[in-house]
Enzyme design. Structure first.
Site, PDB file in Angstrom:
ATOM      1  N   CYS A  18     -24.701  -6.614 -20.912  1.00  0.00           N
ATOM      2  CA  CYS A  18     -24.509  -8.032 -20.542  1.00  0.00           C
ATOM      3  C   CYS A  18     -23.744  -7.924 -19.232  1.00  0.00           C
ATOM      4  O   CYS A  18     -24.188  -8.678 -18.360  1.00  0.00           O
ATOM      5  CB  CYS A  18     -23.520  -8.503 -21.743  1.00  0.00           C
ATOM      6  SG  CYS A  18     -24.467  -8.747 -23.324  1.00  0.00           S
ATOM      7  N   CYS A  56     -20.337  -5.986 -24.616  1.00  0.00           N
ATOM      8  CA  CYS A  56     -21.452  -5.659 -24.547  1.00  0.00           C
ATOM      9  C   CYS A  56     -21.887  -5.017 -23.216  1.00  0.00           C
ATOM     10  O   CYS A  56     -21.692  -5.734 -22.212  1.00  0.00           O
ATOM     11  CB  CYS A  56     -22.397  -7.092 -24.667  1.00  0.00           C
ATOM     12  SG  CYS A  56     -24.193  -6.822 -24.152  1.00  0.00           S
TER      13      CYS A  56
END
Length: 301
Positions: free
Chosen positions: A49, A46
């Site tokens: 993230c 991600c």
């Protein structure tokens, strides 16, 4: 004589950790009974993230133990993600006393992260700092100066810009007669609290303590005032001597009388001295309330 204590933040391992399905109950539900816990749902693949995670960690570290953070790799812990209905990442939950109390999804600006963490920090109160301040003040009032200083220093270890604790340490220096060190500490106050009412009060107390060291004999000065009530210097010196001997209210009365007789003497020295005394006391002290009321009535008469 007295240090400022250890102001380092709690170790990262105590504040930020990875969790699993096996430890989630302990790391989040149980831990949030004592302090709010932020849960960061993320995955190695991600992109957002990788930005949000470090920003959250920085904000949590800056909170110095008022919140904790737990990271959940959704690929490795799919059951937790499903139970909390995490549909996209990054997703962030906040738990307090075993229950989710706040959440957001996606990358957000640093300012929002800071506000999110600050709001959570407030949930648990001040971690007992107010009670610790009360204890330290009581110790100082009872003459247990070393114990008071250690408690004030411990509070500063938790909150380095706590104005009341910093001023308390200055007053501990005054209590042992170290005016120079008290002045050094007052001059070195962190910028955020340098102009606080607590530190200003400590500065006023330093000024009064220096005056007390040079105050003349009270009996001689009282006789001098009685011999010539219009002698402003004698009345001013008497007020200093009275304050030095703990007769604060009488000192205020003498200065009010001096102001009434000659408010402009020595560039308004009586008024300035009154404000120094008022600043050194608590705003709610009856001597302050009564003195300010009388002074105002004369100023605006």
């Amino acid at each position: 004589m007295f240090g400022l204590g250890d102001t380092t933040a709690a170790p990262k391992g105590d504040l930020i950790k990875d969790t699993t399905e096996a430890t989630f109950l302990q790391d989040v539900i149980e831990a949030s009974q004592e302090v709010p816990v932020i849960v960061d749902f993320w995955a190695p693949w991600c992109g957002p993230c990788k930005t949000l995670g470090p920003q959250l960690e920085a904000a949590v570290t800056a909170a110095k133990g008022k919140v904790k953070m737990v990271k959940v790799d959704v690929d490795q812990n799919q059951r937790i993600a499903a139970q909390l209905r995490v549909q996209s990442i990054p997703t962030v939950y906040a738990f307090w006393q075993g229950q989710p109390v706040d959440a957001f999804q996606g990358a957000v600006p640093q300012s929002e992260i800071k506000a999110f963490v600050e709001k959570l920090s407030a949930l648990a109160g001040d971690g007992g700092l107010a009670e610790a301040l009360e204890v330290a003040e009581q110790m100082l009032a009872e003459g247990a100066v070393t114990d008071a200083a250690e408690t004030f220093a411990a509070i500063l270890g938790e909150e380095p810009e706590n104005a009341a604790a910093y001023a308390g340490l200055i007053r501990c220096q005054l209590a042992v007669g170290d005016l120079d060190q008290a002045q050094v500490m007052a001059d070195a106050a962190p910028a955020k609290i340098a102009g606080s009412k607590e530190v200003d009060a400590a500065r006023a107390q330093i000024a009064l303590a220096r005056q007390a060291a040079n105050a003349g004999p009270e009996a001689d000065l009282r006789a001098k005032v009685e011999a010539d009530p219009e002698d402003p210097q004698a009345r001013f010196d008497l007020a200093q001597a009275l304050h030095a001997s703990g007769k604060v209210e009488e000192a205020v009365d003498q200065l009010l009388d001096l102001f009434r007789r000659n408010r402009d003497w020595n560039d308004g020295a009586a008024r300035a001295q009154l404000f120094t005394i008022f600043d050194a006391l608590k705003p709610t002290d009856p001597i302050v309330l009564k003195g300010r009321r009388k002074l105002s009535s004369m100023i605006f008469a």
